[in-house]
Design an enzyme around this catalytic site. Sequence first.
Site, PDB file in Angstrom:
ATOM      1  CE  LYS A   1      44.690  40.076  45.675  1.00 17.85           C
ATOM      2  NZ  LYS A   1      45.619  41.319  45.623  1.00 17.85           N
TER       3      LYS A   1
ATOM      4  CG  ASP B   1      45.445  45.058  47.135  1.00 15.70           C
ATOM      5  OD1 ASP B   1      46.142  45.970  47.569  1.00 15.70           O
ATOM      6  OD2 ASP B   1      45.844  44.349  46.154  1.00 15.70           O
TER       7      ASP B   1
ATOM      8  CE  LYS C   1      50.202  40.815  42.506  1.00 15.94           C
ATOM      9  NZ  LYS C   1      50.166  42.172  42.311  1.00 15.94           N
TER      10      LYS C   1
ATOM     11  CD  GLU D   1      47.683  42.575  48.034  1.00 19.88           C
ATOM     12  OE1 GLU D   1      46.803  41.426  48.299  1.00 19.88           O
ATOM     13  OE2 GLU D   1      47.926  42.809  46.764  1.00 19.88           O
TER      14      GLU D   1
ATOM     15  CD  GLN E   1      44.194  46.474  42.738  1.00 16.02           C
ATOM     16  OE1 GLN E   1      45.128  47.464  42.301  1.00 16.02           O
ATOM     17  NE2 GLN E   1      44.568  45.220  43.078  1.00 16.02           N
TER      18      GLN E   1
ATOM     19  CB  SER F   1      44.547  42.850  37.315  1.00 13.97           C
ATOM     20  OG  SER F   1      45.521  43.668  36.707  1.00 13.97           O
TER      21      SER F   1
ATOM     22  CG  ASP G   1      51.013  43.495  45.202  1.00  9.36           C
ATOM     23  OD1 ASP G   1      52.029  42.981  44.564  1.00  9.36           O
ATOM     24  OD2 ASP G   1      49.993  43.619  44.760  1.00  9.36           O
TER      25      ASP G   1
ATOM     26  CD  GLU H   1      42.391  40.856  40.281  1.00  3.32           C
ATOM     27  OE1 GLU H   1      42.152  39.781  41.135  1.00  3.32           O
ATOM     28  OE2 GLU H   1      43.169  41.457  40.184  1.00  3.32           O
TER      29      GLU H   1
HETATM   30  C1  2PG Z   1      47.061  43.082  43.157  1.00  2.00           C
HETATM   31  C2  2PG Z   1      46.939  42.703  41.613  1.00  2.00           C
HETATM   32  C3  2PG Z   1      45.862  41.382  41.829  1.00  2.00           C
HETATM   33  P1  2PG Z   1      47.597  43.735  39.504  1.00  2.00           P
HETATM   34  O1  2PG Z   1      47.167  44.368  43.191  1.00  2.00           O
HETATM   35  O2  2PG Z   1      47.270  42.354  44.158  1.00  2.00           O
HETATM   36  O3  2PG Z   1      44.760  41.844  42.489  1.00  2.00           O
HETATM   37  O4  2PG Z   1      46.683  43.390  40.945  1.00  2.00           O
HETATM   38  O5  2PG Z   1      47.779  42.343  39.041  1.00  2.00           O
HETATM   39  O6  2PG Z   1      46.853  44.694  38.647  1.00  2.00           O
HETATM   40  O7  2PG Z   1      48.811  44.354  40.085  1.00  2.00           O
HETATM   41 MG    MG Z   2      47.871  44.059  45.238  1.00  4.33          MG
END
Ligand code: 2PG
Ligand code: MG
Length: 435
Positions: A387, A241, A336, A284, A162, A366, A311, A204
């Site tokens: 990040k 990631d 997050k 990640e 990703q 994202s 994550d 992103e």
């Molecule tokens: C992630 C995020 C940001 P998403 O996987 O770390 O890159 O993606 O917000 O789609 O989960």
């Molecule tokens: Mg991630």
Amino acid sequence: MKIRSVSALQIYDSRGNPTVEAVVELADGRTGHGLVPSGASTGRHEAWELRDGDAQRFLGRAVGKAVANVNGEIARVAVGRDVFDQAGLDAALIALDGTANKQRLGANALLSVSTATAQAGAVARGEPLHAYLGQGQGRLLPLPEIQIFGGGKHAQGRVDVQDFMIVVPKAQTYEETLEVTFNVYHAAGREMKARGLLAGVADEGGYWPAFDRNEAVIDALLASIRLAGYEPGRDVALSLDIAATDLFRDGSYEFGIEKRRFTSAEFCDLMISWVEKYPIASIEDPLAEDDWDGWKKLRAAIGHRCQLVGDDHFTTNLARIERGIAEQSANAVLIKPNQIGTVTETMQAIRRTQAAGWLPVVSARSGETEDTFIAHLAVATNAGQLKVGSFSRSERMAKWNEVLRIQRQLGARAEFRGTRIFEQAGIRFGRPGGR
Ligand code: 2PG
Ligand code: MG
């Protein structure tokens, strides 16, 4: 200072999807705003993002119910409270929702009010948000992890991995990291264009390359670093990631573009081989969210030389972080706020991570907004890493820019440790000179 009113409206994120903005108004008429981001590669254990589901409107993605919950039940609980009692407000929101994953009122509804309250508190105190949140203790400017190439769910699976990001060991200052990243990002763009490989820009802001092997993207990234005049490993290191939860189907990992399948043990070995072969400082979600055995095996094998960030694996959830620490499944936690739903729980997750000697990485989603809350959160908690996607598009640049403003506010108190932050967790990454 008392909260006089709480209300919300439907706004739109960087993908044009509906999302929630809450406004907390204080007794003196001043306000705080909270804007909620949204993920695409979401973890199963995340707090619930409430969407209307009416296919006739915004493909089911409208947030009218979440907005109504803020304007109704949530406002009734929040109005009259002391804006400075963030923990009390967040506890009341959690109790009001009453479910384990905040699915009754929606984590998006709760978080909008939680962050708007923090913003309003800072305004009422006359302090910058980072100073208010961190009670004046925040002074560490984060190491940026910046995306150069994007793939996975953010680029319609055109490559499987990703995020292909960089960190800059060379940088002595936050600004220098941005300058080096600018150079690498533009070198990558020129290179992709020259080779006719540019398929677009991912969600992103990173380039979206049309490659047929995932390692070809790593090679292109190394080439871009060299093209920009830097030595991979010594000057600029890689951060990936994998978002492996999205690659995990029916008990095995799949690289769709390469038509390859891996058992958990094979995928672990692949990750280990990449860390041996390339100057990778951080990975990640190298494994799927609930592949605890794989995570433990990987941490034992390479945790001393590579940051391993959970994550989807942790979803900013204290119970999952506790289990990870007990089982030694990683050495870093992606943070997050919308994975968990309140400011207080987010800060608890950061503190617990730090208390274990692990590294928190504060992260955007994202689907982002112009809100810069997470830049303040990173500094407030001395998290050390941030990040927020690539080095383009205003919803990303707003966060990088906010750190510059915070740096100016902090003046001589500001500190930047860069990649030396890894040593704090016993991680000695890469080999000098790269490959
Ligand atoms: C992630 C995020 C940001 P998403 O996987 O770390 O890159 O993606 O917000 O789609 O989960
Ligand atoms: Mg991630």
